[in-house]
Motif scaffolding. Structure first.
Motif, PDB file in Angstrom:
ATOM      1  N   LEU A  46      22.641  14.585   1.335  1.00 12.77           N
ATOM      2  CA  LEU A  46      23.246  15.454   2.341  1.00 12.77           C
ATOM      3  C   LEU A  46      24.096  16.568   1.733  1.00 12.77           C
ATOM      4  CD1 LEU A  46      24.362  12.764   4.966  1.00 12.77           C
ATOM      5  CD2 LEU A  46      22.213  14.037   4.856  1.00 12.77           C
ATOM      6  N   GLU A  47      24.220  16.596   0.410  1.00 13.92           N
ATOM      7  CA  GLU A  47      25.081  17.585  -0.241  1.00 13.92           C
ATOM      8  C   GLU A  47      24.510  18.995  -0.087  1.00 13.92           C
ATOM      9  OE1 GLU A  47      26.804  18.424  -4.744  1.00 13.92           O
ATOM     10  OE2 GLU A  47      26.291  16.383  -4.119  1.00 13.92           O
ATOM     11  N   GLN A  48      25.405  19.934   0.205  1.00 10.38           N
ATOM     12  CA  GLN A  48      25.006  21.334   0.371  1.00 10.38           C
ATOM     13  C   GLN A  48      25.035  22.018  -0.992  1.00 10.38           C
ATOM     14  OE1 GLN A  48      28.032  22.212   3.205  1.00 10.38           O
ATOM     15  NE2 GLN A  48      26.912  21.325   4.915  1.00 10.38           N
ATOM     16  N   ILE A  49      23.954  21.851  -1.723  1.00 10.57           N
ATOM     17  CA  ILE A  49      23.868  22.365  -3.090  1.00 10.57           C
ATOM     18  C   ILE A  49      23.985  23.888  -3.081  1.00 10.57           C
ATOM     19  CG2 ILE A  49      22.406  22.497  -5.143  1.00 10.57           C
ATOM     20  CD1 ILE A  49      20.981  19.965  -4.099  1.00 10.57           C
ATOM     21  N   HIS A  50      24.790  24.412  -4.018  1.00 13.60           N
ATOM     22  CA  HIS A  50      24.899  25.863  -4.143  1.00 13.60           C
ATOM     23  C   HIS A  50      23.715  26.377  -4.947  1.00 13.60           C
ATOM     24  CE1 HIS A  50      27.102  29.636  -3.898  1.00 13.60           C
ATOM     25  NE2 HIS A  50      26.709  29.860  -5.145  1.00 13.60           N
ATOM     26  N   ILE A  51      23.039  27.391  -4.423  1.00 11.80           N
ATOM     27  CA  ILE A  51      21.843  27.948  -5.061  1.00 11.80           C
ATOM     28  C   ILE A  51      22.195  29.322  -5.625  1.00 11.80           C
ATOM     29  CG2 ILE A  51      19.463  28.689  -4.698  1.00 11.80           C
ATOM     30  CD1 ILE A  51      19.397  26.667  -2.348  1.00 11.80           C
ATOM     31  N   TYR A  52      21.914  29.514  -6.909  1.00 11.18           N
ATOM     32  CA  TYR A  52      22.270  30.757  -7.577  1.00 11.18           C
ATOM     33  C   TYR A  52      21.049  31.670  -7.742  1.00 11.18           C
ATOM     34  CZ  TYR A  52      26.400  28.014  -8.860  1.00 11.18           C
ATOM     35  OH  TYR A  52      27.523  27.225  -8.820  1.00 11.18           O
ATOM     36  N   ASP A  53      21.317  32.969  -7.764  1.00 10.18           N
ATOM     37  CA  ASP A  53      20.323  33.977  -8.177  1.00 10.18           C
ATOM     38  C   ASP A  53      19.077  34.012  -7.298  1.00 10.18           C
ATOM     39  OD1 ASP A  53      22.005  34.621 -10.324  1.00 10.18           O
ATOM     40  OD2 ASP A  53      21.086  33.080 -11.588  1.00 10.18           O
ATOM     41  N   VAL A  54      19.227  33.689  -6.023  1.00  8.07           N
ATOM     42  CA  VAL A  54      18.129  33.865  -5.072  1.00  8.07           C
ATOM     43  C   VAL A  54      18.606  34.842  -4.006  1.00  8.07           C
ATOM     44  CG1 VAL A  54      16.576  32.773  -3.403  1.00  8.07           C
ATOM     45  CG2 VAL A  54      17.234  31.543  -5.490  1.00  8.07           C
ATOM     46  N   ASP A  55      17.856  35.892  -3.783  1.00  5.37           N
ATOM     47  CA  ASP A  55      18.267  36.955  -2.876  1.00  5.37           C
ATOM     48  C   ASP A  55      18.597  36.438  -1.483  1.00  5.37           C
ATOM     49  OD1 ASP A  55      17.923  38.791  -4.864  1.00  5.37           O
ATOM     50  OD2 ASP A  55      15.951  39.492  -4.181  1.00  5.37           O
ATOM     51  N   ASN A  56      19.752  36.873  -0.959  1.00  2.00           N
ATOM     52  CA  ASN A  56      20.177  36.612   0.418  1.00  2.00           C
ATOM     53  C   ASN A  56      20.422  35.141   0.721  1.00  2.00           C
ATOM     54  OD1 ASN A  56      19.722  39.333   0.607  1.00  2.00           O
ATOM     55  ND2 ASN A  56      18.567  39.241   2.491  1.00  2.00           N
ATOM     56  N   VAL A  57      20.541  34.318  -0.310  1.00  6.54           N
ATOM     57  CA  VAL A  57      20.888  32.905  -0.120  1.00  6.54           C
ATOM     58  C   VAL A  57      22.383  32.743  -0.380  1.00  6.54           C
ATOM     59  CG1 VAL A  57      20.552  30.540  -0.916  1.00  6.54           C
ATOM     60  CG2 VAL A  57      18.594  32.079  -0.709  1.00  6.54           C
ATOM     61  N   ASP A  68      26.130  30.230   0.422  1.00  7.82           N
ATOM     62  CA  ASP A  68      26.471  28.825   0.633  1.00  7.82           C
ATOM     63  C   ASP A  68      26.754  28.573   2.118  1.00  7.82           C
ATOM     64  OD1 ASP A  68      29.221  29.263   1.231  1.00  7.82           O
ATOM     65  OD2 ASP A  68      29.765  29.134  -0.876  1.00  7.82           O
ATOM     66  N   TYR A  69      26.725  27.301   2.491  1.00  9.37           N
ATOM     67  CA  TYR A  69      26.801  26.951   3.907  1.00  9.37           C
ATOM     68  C   TYR A  69      28.163  27.295   4.497  1.00  9.37           C
ATOM     69  CZ  TYR A  69      25.748  24.401   8.175  1.00  9.37           C
ATOM     70  OH  TYR A  69      25.503  24.077   9.485  1.00  9.37           O
ATOM     71  N   PHE A  70      29.214  27.165   3.706  1.00  6.31           N
ATOM     72  CA  PHE A  70      30.559  27.549   4.137  1.00  6.31           C
ATOM     73  C   PHE A  70      30.574  29.025   4.547  1.00  6.31           C
ATOM     74  CE2 PHE A  70      34.629  29.453   2.657  1.00  6.31           C
ATOM     75  CZ  PHE A  70      35.487  28.867   3.573  1.00  6.31           C
ATOM     76  N   ALA A  71      29.909  29.868   3.761  1.00  5.47           N
ATOM     77  CA  ALA A  71      29.836  31.298   4.071  1.00  5.47           C
ATOM     78  C   ALA A  71      29.008  31.540   5.331  1.00  5.47           C
ATOM     79  CB  ALA A  71      29.250  32.060   2.892  1.00  5.47           C
ATOM     80  N   TYR A 110      17.718  39.159   6.856  1.00  6.86           N
ATOM     81  CA  TYR A 110      18.074  37.750   7.006  1.00  6.86           C
ATOM     82  C   TYR A 110      19.135  37.341   5.998  1.00  6.86           C
ATOM     83  CZ  TYR A 110      15.733  36.742   2.641  1.00  6.86           C
ATOM     84  OH  TYR A 110      15.410  36.711   1.308  1.00  6.86           O
ATOM     85  N   LEU A 111      19.792  36.224   6.299  1.00  3.48           N
ATOM     86  CA  LEU A 111      20.605  35.474   5.350  1.00  3.48           C
ATOM     87  C   LEU A 111      20.202  34.012   5.481  1.00  3.48           C
ATOM     88  CD1 LEU A 111      24.178  37.038   5.688  1.00  3.48           C
ATOM     89  CD2 LEU A 111      22.598  37.290   3.775  1.00  3.48           C
ATOM     90  N   MET A 112      20.287  33.267   4.402  1.00  7.08           N
ATOM     91  CA  MET A 112      19.806  31.889   4.396  1.00  7.08           C
ATOM     92  C   MET A 112      20.759  31.006   3.623  1.00  7.08           C
ATOM     93  SD  MET A 112      16.061  30.499   3.155  1.00  7.08           S
ATOM     94  CE  MET A 112      16.283  30.883   1.421  1.00  7.08           C
ATOM     95  N   SER A 113      20.810  29.727   3.985  1.00  2.70           N
ATOM     96  CA  SER A 113      21.672  28.783   3.284  1.00  2.70           C
ATOM     97  C   SER A 113      21.008  27.412   3.249  1.00  2.70           C
ATOM     98  CB  SER A 113      23.027  28.684   3.999  1.00  2.70           C
ATOM     99  OG  SER A 113      23.862  27.749   3.346  1.00  2.70           O
ATOM    100  N   TYR A 114      21.322  26.649   2.199  1.00  2.00           N
ATOM    101  CA  TYR A 114      20.865  25.260   2.133  1.00  2.00           C
ATOM    102  C   TYR A 114      21.920  24.376   2.766  1.00  2.00           C
ATOM    103  CZ  TYR A 114      19.330  20.747   0.405  1.00  2.00           C
ATOM    104  OH  TYR A 114      18.920  19.437   0.340  1.00  2.00           O
ATOM    105  N   ALA A 115      21.532  23.646   3.819  1.00  2.00           N
ATOM    106  CA  ALA A 115      22.473  22.855   4.607  1.00  2.00           C
ATOM    107  C   ALA A 115      22.503  21.388   4.211  1.00  2.00           C
ATOM    108  CB  ALA A 115      22.126  22.976   6.095  1.00  2.00           C
ATOM    109  N   GLY A 116      21.762  21.007   3.180  1.00  2.45           N
ATOM    110  CA  GLY A 116      21.671  19.604   2.802  1.00  2.45           C
ATOM    111  C   GLY A 116      20.523  18.921   3.512  1.00  2.45           C
TER     112      GLY A 116
END
Length: 320
Positions: free
Chosen positions: A148-159, A161-164, A222-228
């Motif tokens: 369930l961890e919201q992993i921070h993803i680096y260096d991918v356009d428009n991705v 973090d979930y907090f943001a 668009y903007l995108m985030s990994y939510a876990g």
């Protein structure tokens, strides 16, 4: 926290410094330009900055460029960055978050609002510090993240973090809400994949899937985030929306070509499915974050329904 505020307006900068000092328990340093900020950080490597407050419109290096420079420097990959600016249009808001901002306050601001955002940044910084307590960045990367961890993803356009993302959605004006949707992609069989994959494999898989989705959303705003839990949430302008089935098929074809090195059992390839699109206009402004929860739930339910349907198809095929 130790806060670095960057603004070329000396009156605003002085006001921000006084507001932060009135909160107590914080140390704040104010500088008048992006170049001064970079110079200060270079000359004071022992100063641990816990939060940045950045203006956007500044001569020379603007705040969005500075934000991106801080993120890509390697020194502040997850440090809270709050944009403090007069720019209220969606274009600047999107660009700031895409550059790595976590929050956005529009001038003229209420003192209470700024203090609230700083307290949120403080909670975020404390959570990150607790997560990294007694562990080096290298050890953290080697650690297998929770499902369930919201992993921070680096260096991918428009991705981002979930907090943001949670801070971004309420910022959309009513006009933007009218034309925006949120929807999710869910990696099927994510529990089994997480169980079988090593830390490196799982982190790599999440990053590869994020980059593949991002590549196929390039024609859209668009903007995108990994939510876990294998779920990616996307906020998209409704005036140009892709066909969900075609988009999902193309993403899965691209993922298949990557030949992801995850030890999944035979017959269990890495695939994503797409949930229903949720219109943001249907939510009250104080409850708009709930749209993220709805979109996430729908994506996960779509994956569960798809797996159930495939299981039923296999069962009936065996008994026919």
């Amino acid at each position: 926290m130790y806060i670095l505020a960057v603004d070329d307006d000396p009156i605003i900068l002085e006001l921000v410094v006084e507001v932060v000092r009135a909160m107590g328990d914080h140390t704040i340093k104010g500088v008048g330009s992006g170049a001064e900020a970079i110079e200060f950080l270079a000359e004071n490597p022992d100063v641990k900055v816990d939060c940045f407050l950045l203006d956007i419109q500044m001569p020379g290096m603007d705040g969005i460029t500075l934000c991106n420079a801080l993120r890509t420097s390697g020194a502040f990959p997850r440090t809270p960055i709050v944009m403090l600016t007069a720019m209220s249009d969606k274009g600047h808001i999107d660009a700031a978050f895409a550059a790595g901002a976590n929050d956005y306050v529009v001038k003229p601001f209420e003192v209470f609002e700024l203090q609230t955002r700083i307290r949120q940044a403080e909670k975020r910084a404390a959570a990150l510090e607790a997560q990294m307590e007694d562990i080096t960045p290298e050890e953290d990367m080697a650690r297998k993240p929770g499902l369930l961890e919201q992993i921070h993803i680096y260096d991918v356009d428009n991705v981002i973090d979930y907090f943001a993302l949670e801070n971004y959605v309420p910022l959309l004006s009513r006009r933007s809400l009218f034309g925006s949707v949120v929807f999710g992609f869910q990696i099927r069989h994510i529990e089994k994949i997480h169980e079988l994959a090593t830390s490196l494999q799982f982190r790599g898989l999440i990053a590869d899937v994020a980059e593949t989705i991002s590549d196929h959303l390039r024609p859209y705003q668009y903007l995108m985030s990994y939510a876990g839990n294998g779920t990616f949430l996307c906020v998209l302008e409704e005036n140009k929306i892709p066909n969900r089935k075609s988009l999902t098929d193309n993403i899965n074809i691209a993922i298949n070509r990557l030949e992801l090195q995850v030890p999944t059992p035979r017959g269990l390839p890495v695939r994503v499915c797409c949930g229903d699109m949720v219109r943001l206009l249907g939510y009250r402004r104080d409850l708009i974050e709930n749209a993220l929860v709805v979109a996430r739930t729908q994506a996960e339910q779509t994956a569960a329904d798809m797996d159930r349907d495939f299981d039923n198809m296999w069962f009936y095929g065996r008994t026919a």
